[in-house]
Design a protein around this motif. Structure first.
Motif, PDB file in Angstrom:
ATOM      1  N   ARG A   1      71.517  54.657  36.584  1.00 53.06           N
ATOM      2  CA  ARG A   1      70.898  53.329  36.510  1.00 53.06           C
ATOM      3  C   ARG A   1      69.445  53.352  36.948  1.00 53.06           C
ATOM      4  O   ARG A   1      68.624  52.609  36.411  1.00 53.06           O
ATOM      5  N   MET A   2      69.129  54.183  37.928  1.00 50.62           N
ATOM      6  CA  MET A   2      67.745  54.247  38.351  1.00 50.62           C
ATOM      7  C   MET A   2      66.860  54.833  37.249  1.00 50.62           C
ATOM      8  O   MET A   2      65.763  54.343  36.983  1.00 50.62           O
ATOM      9  N   ILE A   3      67.348  55.884  36.588  1.00 52.66           N
ATOM     10  CA  ILE A   3      66.573  56.475  35.494  1.00 52.66           C
ATOM     11  C   ILE A   3      66.336  55.440  34.400  1.00 52.66           C
ATOM     12  O   ILE A   3      65.214  55.292  33.885  1.00 52.66           O
ATOM     13  N   LEU A   4      67.392  54.693  34.052  1.00 52.29           N
ATOM     14  CA  LEU A   4      67.243  53.663  33.032  1.00 52.29           C
ATOM     15  C   LEU A   4      66.284  52.570  33.498  1.00 52.29           C
ATOM     16  O   LEU A   4      65.445  52.096  32.715  1.00 52.29           O
ATOM     17  N   GLY A   5      66.381  52.165  34.768  1.00 53.60           N
ATOM     18  CA  GLY A   5      65.474  51.152  35.297  1.00 53.60           C
ATOM     19  C   GLY A   5      64.023  51.586  35.234  1.00 53.60           C
ATOM     20  O   GLY A   5      63.131  50.798  34.900  1.00 53.60           O
ATOM     21  N   LEU A   6      63.752  52.854  35.521  1.00 45.81           N
ATOM     22  CA  LEU A   6      62.382  53.360  35.476  1.00 45.81           C
ATOM     23  C   LEU A   6      61.863  53.415  34.038  1.00 45.81           C
ATOM     24  O   LEU A   6      60.702  53.077  33.773  1.00 45.81           O
ATOM     25  N   LEU A   7      62.713  53.823  33.099  1.00 44.94           N
ATOM     26  CA  LEU A   7      62.296  53.868  31.694  1.00 44.94           C
ATOM     27  C   LEU A   7      62.025  52.468  31.154  1.00 44.94           C
ATOM     28  O   LEU A   7      61.054  52.247  30.419  1.00 44.94           O
ATOM     29  N   VAL A   8      62.883  51.512  31.523  1.00 45.15           N
ATOM     30  CA  VAL A   8      62.664  50.121  31.091  1.00 45.15           C
ATOM     31  C   VAL A   8      61.382  49.577  31.701  1.00 45.15           C
ATOM     32  O   VAL A   8      60.616  48.859  31.041  1.00 45.15           O
ATOM     33  N   THR A   9      61.123  49.907  32.960  1.00 41.30           N
ATOM     34  CA  THR A   9      59.883  49.476  33.612  1.00 41.30           C
ATOM     35  C   THR A   9      58.663  50.012  32.876  1.00 41.30           C
ATOM     36  O   THR A   9      57.674  49.297  32.670  1.00 41.30           O
ATOM     37  N   MET A  10      58.736  51.272  32.470  1.00 43.10           N
ATOM     38  CA  MET A  10      57.618  51.860  31.723  1.00 43.10           C
ATOM     39  C   MET A  10      57.388  51.124  30.404  1.00 43.10           C
ATOM     40  O   MET A  10      56.242  50.812  30.042  1.00 43.10           O
ATOM     41  N   PHE A  11      58.473  50.818  29.698  1.00 38.61           N
ATOM     42  CA  PHE A  11      58.327  50.108  28.421  1.00 38.61           C
ATOM     43  C   PHE A  11      57.854  48.679  28.649  1.00 38.61           C
ATOM     44  O   PHE A  11      57.092  48.134  27.846  1.00 38.61           O
ATOM     45  N   SER A  12      58.322  48.049  29.736  1.00 41.60           N
ATOM     46  CA  SER A  12      57.880  46.694  30.056  1.00 41.60           C
ATOM     47  C   SER A  12      56.370  46.643  30.249  1.00 41.60           C
ATOM     48  O   SER A  12      55.688  45.750  29.729  1.00 41.60           O
ATOM     49  N   ALA A  13      55.836  47.618  30.994  1.00 43.24           N
ATOM     50  CA  ALA A  13      54.386  47.663  31.202  1.00 43.24           C
ATOM     51  C   ALA A  13      53.654  47.951  29.897  1.00 43.24           C
ATOM     52  O   ALA A  13      52.590  47.380  29.623  1.00 43.24           O
ATOM     53  N   ALA A  14      54.225  48.842  29.073  1.00 44.66           N
ATOM     54  CA  ALA A  14      53.601  49.158  27.787  1.00 44.66           C
ATOM     55  C   ALA A  14      53.571  47.935  26.871  1.00 44.66           C
ATOM     56  O   ALA A  14      52.568  47.662  26.200  1.00 44.66           O
ATOM     57  N   ALA A  15      54.690  47.188  26.847  1.00 46.42           N
ATOM     58  CA  ALA A  15      54.749  45.989  26.001  1.00 46.42           C
ATOM     59  C   ALA A  15      53.780  44.918  26.481  1.00 46.42           C
ATOM     60  O   ALA A  15      53.205  44.170  25.685  1.00 46.42           O
ATOM     61  N   TRP A  16      53.611  44.813  27.807  1.00 50.35           N
ATOM     62  CA  TRP A  16      52.675  43.830  28.365  1.00 50.35           C
ATOM     63  C   TRP A  16      51.251  44.140  27.926  1.00 50.35           C
ATOM     64  O   TRP A  16      50.499  43.261  27.504  1.00 50.35           O
ATOM     65  N   HIS A  17      50.848  45.405  28.044  1.00 52.71           N
ATOM     66  CA  HIS A  17      49.450  45.802  27.802  1.00 52.71           C
ATOM     67  C   HIS A  17      49.220  46.302  26.379  1.00 52.71           C
ATOM     68  O   HIS A  17      48.118  46.775  26.085  1.00 52.71           O
ATOM     69  N   ALA A  18      50.233  46.209  25.520  1.00 54.28           N
ATOM     70  CA  ALA A  18      50.040  46.635  24.139  1.00 54.28           C
ATOM     71  C   ALA A  18      49.007  45.785  23.416  1.00 54.28           C
ATOM     72  O   ALA A  18      48.335  46.250  22.485  1.00 54.28           O
ATOM     73  N   PHE A  19      48.865  44.526  23.842  1.00 53.62           N
ATOM     74  CA  PHE A  19      47.949  43.620  23.164  1.00 53.62           C
ATOM     75  C   PHE A  19      46.498  43.780  23.619  1.00 53.62           C
ATOM     76  O   PHE A  19      45.587  43.272  22.950  1.00 53.62           O
ATOM     77  N   ASP A  20      46.287  44.438  24.746  1.00 55.17           N
ATOM     78  CA  ASP A  20      44.945  44.476  25.330  1.00 55.17           C
ATOM     79  C   ASP A  20      43.881  45.026  24.372  1.00 55.17           C
ATOM     80  O   ASP A  20      42.825  44.407  24.210  1.00 55.17           O
ATOM     81  N   PRO A  21      44.095  46.179  23.717  1.00 53.03           N
ATOM     82  CA  PRO A  21      43.008  46.708  22.881  1.00 53.03           C
ATOM     83  C   PRO A  21      42.996  46.176  21.452  1.00 53.03           C
ATOM     84  O   PRO A  21      42.018  46.410  20.728  1.00 53.03           O
ATOM     85  N   ILE A  22      44.047  45.474  21.010  1.00 55.90           N
ATOM     86  CA  ILE A  22      44.139  45.127  19.587  1.00 55.90           C
ATOM     87  C   ILE A  22      44.201  43.639  19.312  1.00 55.90           C
ATOM     88  O   ILE A  22      44.002  43.212  18.165  1.00 55.90           O
ATOM     89  N   LEU A  23      44.462  42.819  20.321  1.00 55.45           N
ATOM     90  CA  LEU A  23      44.623  41.384  20.059  1.00 55.45           C
ATOM     91  C   LEU A  23      43.290  40.733  19.707  1.00 55.45           C
ATOM     92  O   LEU A  23      43.212  39.932  18.763  1.00 55.45           O
ATOM     93  N   GLU A  24      42.251  41.051  20.440  1.00 56.47           N
ATOM     94  CA  GLU A  24      40.942  40.424  20.180  1.00 56.47           C
ATOM     95  C   GLU A  24      40.416  40.745  18.784  1.00 56.47           C
ATOM     96  O   GLU A  24      39.974  39.832  18.055  1.00 56.47           O
ATOM     97  N   PRO A  25      40.456  42.024  18.340  1.00 54.87           N
ATOM     98  CA  PRO A  25      40.023  42.285  16.961  1.00 54.87           C
ATOM     99  C   PRO A  25      40.859  41.569  15.917  1.00 54.87           C
ATOM    100  O   PRO A  25      40.336  41.111  14.893  1.00 54.87           O
ATOM    101  N   GLU A  26      42.179  41.458  16.158  1.00 53.46           N
ATOM    102  CA  GLU A  26      43.043  40.762  15.207  1.00 53.46           C
ATOM    103  C   GLU A  26      42.703  39.276  15.133  1.00 53.46           C
ATOM    104  O   GLU A  26      42.633  38.698  14.033  1.00 53.46           O
ATOM    105  N   LEU A  27      42.491  38.643  16.275  1.00 55.64           N
ATOM    106  CA  LEU A  27      42.143  37.222  16.279  1.00 55.64           C
ATOM    107  C   LEU A  27      40.783  36.982  15.641  1.00 55.64           C
ATOM    108  O   LEU A  27      40.574  35.967  14.966  1.00 55.64           O
TER     109      LEU A  27
END
Length: 353
Positions: A148-174
């Motif tokens: 469960r800890m391994i899964l929690g850490l992997l989900v945390t990594m994806f959560s952070a990636a999903a949060w910041h996925a918009f940072d470099p590409i959202l402004e050009p798209e808008l």
């Protein structure tokens, strides 16, 4: 941080010194920030063992609040006196809070469990092979091998990636697709952290109050909502829907709400030490400190990977395929969670049979 603000006074023709000072000070900032996060999470989980999930969710909400207020504060300070004032002000405020915490926070210096051991008469081989060192190494191995800890850490990594996925590409798209000015674009960037700040304490409270809820089920639900948001944020190339600004805004808001559901339960999976059956306070603090270090390392890695992956995919393809990448990742994690749950159910069946 104060010194980082002063690099603006280095002459720009001395580019080597400017870059050297910038990278060195940024590295020190990263070390300091990591120490703050690790110690804060360890302290919170140890101080509030019965409501640690809710307290960690508040910590995450405060971080989201900083993401909202930080640009506004930084912009105001920059308008007053330039680059240096931002970091000098924040650095002095951080130093003041750090000194204040020394006097306000209680100490856990227990004579029985927290007193430092005397290794003056112990050589290197004895120290490495001592029972305490071997016991600590065994504890870390148990933590790392926990499913469960391994899964929690992997989900945390994806959560952070999903949060910041918009940072470099959202402004050009808008700007390119919807022809929005920078003033409106900056407001749209506040949608995700605002939704996250609102929903994260609620998710933490639900996890604390409803003990029978399984963190895996809540995480899977969060991934399902997040996958739907990414699917229509593109929209996906196979969906015959035209791009609409209102649809994108709804998807950004929903992704912020869903991100809280894949941010809070993994912390319960990571920081739950009941399954380790630890007896002494020293072991509990060591375990929580190690878990906190692993959690922050995964979160920081996710922040980096999220921006790099989304930027790289959009550079090669377009916005829609960048959103599809995170949609596929969300669906993949749902499958992984289901497999872990099935494995646990089979283990329980074998135990009773």
């Amino acid at each position: 941080m104060c010194l980082f603000g002063c690099i603006s006074f280095i002459p720009h023709n001395a580019s080597v010194y400017y870059l050297l000072a910038g990278f060195t000070l940024r590295g020190l900032l990263g070390v300091g920030a990591s120490a703050v996060f690790v110690s804060a999470q360890t302290y919170i989980t140890y101080t509030f063992p019965q409501s640690s999930v809710f307290m960690l969710s508040l910590l995450g909400a405060v971080g989201g609040l900083g993401s909202i207020s930080g640009p506004a504060i930084g912009g105001g300070l920059y308008a007053l006196s330039g680059f240096w004032l931002i970091f000098v002000t924040v650095g002095l405020a951080t130093l003041s809070f750090g000194i204040l915490m020394v006097f306000l926070l209680p100490s856990y210096d227990s004579k029985k469990s927290m007193q430092p051991r005397d290794h003056k008469c112990m050589d290197v081989s004895e120290a490495v092979s001592s029972p305490a060192q071997l016991q600590r190494s065994h504890l870390y191995a148990r933590i790392i091998c926990d499913r469960r800890m391994i899964l929690g850490l992997l989900v945390t990594m994806f959560s952070a990636a999903a949060w910041h996925a918009f940072d470099p590409i959202l402004e050009p798209e808008l700007r390119k697709t919807y022809d929005l000015p920078k003033s409106k674009t900056s407001l749209i960037f506040l949608l995700i952290p605002t939704a996250f700040v609102i929903m994260t304490p609620i998710a933490g409270k639900i996890m604390d109050k409803l003990k029978y809820l399984d963190g895996l089920g809540m995480t899977a639900l969060g991934f399902a909502i997040l996958a739907t948001a990414f699917l229509f944020a593109g929209p996906a190339p196979f969906i015959p829907i035209d791009k609409r600004l209102w649809l994108l805004l709804v998807c950004l808001t929903v992704s912020g709400l869903a991100n809280s559901w894949i941010f809070v339960p993994p912390q319960e999976m990571t920081f739950n030490i009941k399954r380790l059956n630890l007896s002494s306070d020293e072991e509990k603090i060591a375990a929580k400190g190690f878990m906190s270090g692993c959690w922050n390392a995964c979160y920081a890695s996710g922040v980096c990977l999220g921006m790099v992956m989304s930027g790289s995919i959009q550079e090669v393809t377009n916005w829609s395929w960048a959103m599809m990448f995170y949609f596929v990742g969300s669906v993949g994690f749902i499958i992984i969670i289901l497999l872990v749950k099935i494995t646990e159910l089979k283990s329980w069946q074998n135990l009773f049979n």
